[in-house]
Scaffold this active site. Sequence first.
Site, PDB file in Angstrom:
ATOM      1  N   ASP A   1       0.103 -59.176  28.009  1.00  0.00           N
ATOM      2  CA  ASP A   1       0.490 -59.028  26.595  1.00  0.00           C
ATOM      3  C   ASP A   1       1.970 -59.306  26.382  1.00  0.00           C
ATOM      4  O   ASP A   1       2.828 -58.672  26.994  1.00  0.00           O
ATOM      5  CB  ASP A   1       0.125 -57.621  26.108  1.00  0.00           C
ATOM      6  CG  ASP A   1      -1.383 -57.411  26.155  1.00  0.00           C
ATOM      7  OD1 ASP A   1      -2.101 -58.159  25.475  1.00  0.00           O
ATOM      8  OD2 ASP A   1      -1.845 -56.524  26.898  1.00  0.00           O
TER       9      ASP A   1
ATOM     10  N   ASP B   1       2.376 -60.501  33.775  1.00  0.00           N
ATOM     11  CA  ASP B   1       1.963 -59.594  32.717  1.00  0.00           C
ATOM     12  C   ASP B   1       1.116 -60.401  31.719  1.00  0.00           C
ATOM     13  O   ASP B   1       1.238 -61.624  31.652  1.00  0.00           O
ATOM     14  CB  ASP B   1       3.225 -59.041  32.039  1.00  0.00           C
ATOM     15  CG  ASP B   1       2.921 -58.298  30.761  1.00  0.00           C
ATOM     16  OD1 ASP B   1       2.071 -57.394  30.787  1.00  0.00           O
ATOM     17  OD2 ASP B   1       3.537 -58.619  29.731  1.00  0.00           O
TER      18      ASP B   1
END
Length: 196
Positions: A14, A12
């Site tokens: 953010d 991922d």
Amino acid sequence: MKPEKVLTIGIDIDGTVTSPSSIVPLMNESFGKDLRYEDCFEYNLANVYKITDAEFDKWLDENGERLYTEAPVHGNADQILRGWHSHHQLIYISAREARHRAVTLDWFSRYDIPFHEVDLVGSHDKLAAAKRWGVDLFLEDRLENALQLSEALQIPVFLFDTPYNQSELPPLIHRVKTWDEVQKMVQVLNLARTSV
């Protein structure tokens, strides 16, 4: 001879590669609040800031580019990812929308963060992308994603510790506080796979 890629790592962006606290100052500025990152006990910041989901979506639509440009790197993620690049397949799978591809790749370039693929799925549902890329493990900060990915794919998920993802975790999800911790766990996984 180029070394064979040992692990395909789903990552991922953010709150995982970028600092999870980076959104708070921008939201404080926009909504006239003085909240701290530690006050964000919920992933849904609309609830934290007492605004509607529609208001948050509008805010992100208008401020996403600035947020993605200004976000600092999470700890020493850049150094560790550079070290992994020649040994592992690095597949970034993010809820960011495809229209933010240029600003995302500019940010990766600015911090010299390597990648093999960047898949901006435009939704928090990363399962189809994780399956498509055949990831062996996933790095994430959102609890719901970690639960879905570990259960559906039966893979380990390293969940970066944040105020908004506190919960009891099933065996395949491992809470981590730093990228150094992740590095050690990946080395253990790597050894287990290569010694089979």
